[in-house]
Design an enzyme around this catalytic site. Structure first.
Site, PDB file in Angstrom:
ATOM      1  N   HIS A 162       1.384   3.928  -1.449  1.00  0.00           N
ATOM      2  CA  HIS A 162       1.320   4.528  -2.924  1.00  0.00           C
ATOM      3  C   HIS A 162       1.201   5.771  -3.185  1.00  0.00           C
ATOM      4  CE1 HIS A 162       0.495   0.354  -3.768  1.00  0.00           C
ATOM      5  NE2 HIS A 162      -0.423   0.379  -3.198  1.00  0.00           N
ATOM      6  N   ASP A 168       2.987  -5.465   2.548  1.00  0.00           N
ATOM      7  CA  ASP A 168       1.862  -5.122   1.938  1.00  0.00           C
ATOM      8  C   ASP A 168       1.788  -6.067   0.487  1.00  0.00           C
ATOM      9  OD1 ASP A 168      -0.686  -3.202   1.877  1.00  0.00           O
ATOM     10  OD2 ASP A 168      -0.336  -3.905   0.004  1.00  0.00           O
TER      11      ASP A 168
HETATM   12 ZN   LIG Z   1      -1.946  -3.110  -0.805  1.00  0.00          ZN
END
Ligand SMILES: [Zn+2]
Length: 320
Positions: A141, A177
């Protein structure tokens, strides 16, 4: 039998547990901590074909990779972080509120995670077929100039960068993920034809600005599952991505998250360890070198069974 080189992060005894901000500004202890690294290692070490090494990339190599990926404002803001967790609104992802504060210990851990990812990629450049960066905090991220979701610096992108510099190019990135890799997406887009990103994740995607269409870049496949997927359907999509990527890449970077597993405190899916064995088998079938970079996965009970199952799928079951 093939071997998996497990690259261990330097933790230096730092207790750099993550911090989270809830709506309204309340600070909470996060789920990302060094105990995750221990659990992941225990699961991997349990497999006969796993060999542990320490993260070996030099400080200058880490600095060069970071300078190539992240803006100077981003790196300077992190470097200036003090002991107390501090919110840095200037590092929020575009169009989103800041969700993680920064402190010096977390930045130090994030640098070590990058060192670990680069060291794993370097093993592939040196000729190993499989390497696994057991690192934290996660990185996918973190973008060119933003942080979010426990991520400060992008480990997977640093691994891609190291592979490109080592001549293993183009690189395919497969992000497994639970969450969409908004940071990796922006970084990979800048690498042009050298890198292609595929992501399988949960819908709705909340870590991009409202109204953002996915995939957000031309060399990207974004596949979102509404609700917890059936493992067979999920593995079919993993296979579809790998077949497509294998057509034109020289190596794979796999952003592997175990937050798709049953009982994950940030997850909503119910995968058992056998799904990760399935992922390992599909990766082995590509015939490509694979650099795994750890992303999420926060259930301390689930991590060792999942990482062990992954190794068993990749390498074949233990000869016992
Ligand atoms: Zn994650």
């Amino acid at each position: 039998m093939s071997e998996l080189v497990m690259v261990e992060q330097r933790t230096n005894g730092l207790d750099a547990g993550s911090v989270w901000i809830r709506e309204g500004g309340e600070r909470l202890e996060g789920q990302d901590c060094d105990a995750r690294l221990m659990a992941l290692r225990v699961g991997l070490r349990r497999h006969f074909g796993v060999r542990a090494v320490g993260a070996a990339a030099a400080d200058e190599t880490v600095d060069q990779a970071l300078a190539a990926l992240h803006g100077s404002r981003h790196l300077e803001a992190l470097a200036a972080a003090g002991e107390d967790p501090e919110v840095m609104p200037e590092l929020a992802p575009p169009g989103l509120e800041p969700d993680i504060p920064v402190n010096a210990a977390l930045v130090a851990a994030a640098r070590e995670a990058v060192r670990t990812a680069i060291s794993a990629a370097d093993r592939l450049v040196a000729g190993d077929r499989y390497a696994y960066a057991v690192c934290r905090p996660p990185g996918h991220h973190a973008g060119p100039d933003f942080i979010g979701g426990y991520c400060y610096l992008n480990n997977a992108a640093a691994a891609v960068q190291a592979l490109r510099e080592g001549g293993l190019t183009p690189v395919g990135i497969l992000d497994l993920d639970l969450h969409y890799p908004n940071g990796t997406s922006e970084l990979v887009e800048r690498m042009g034809v050298d890198a292609t990103l595929h992501s399988l994740h949960a819908a709705p995607v909340t870590n991009v600005a409202l109204g953002t269409l996915l995939p957000r870049a031309p060399r990207e496949r974004a596949y979102a599952f509404t609700g917890a997927p059936d493992p067979v359907a999920y593995l079919a999509e993993v296979e579809r991505s790998l077949v497509e990527l294998a057509l034109d890449v020289t190596a794979l970077v796999v952003s592997l998250g175990y937050d798709t597993a049953e009982g994950d405190p940030h997850g909503t899916w119910h995968f058992g360890p056998e799904v990760f064995a399935g992922i390992g088998r599909l990766l082995a079938a590509t015939g490509l070198p694979v650099c795994v970079v750890q992303e999420g996965g926060y259930s301390l009970e689930a991590l060792a069974p999942c990482s062990h199952a992954f190794a068993a799928g990749l390498l074949g079951d233990d000869p016992v």
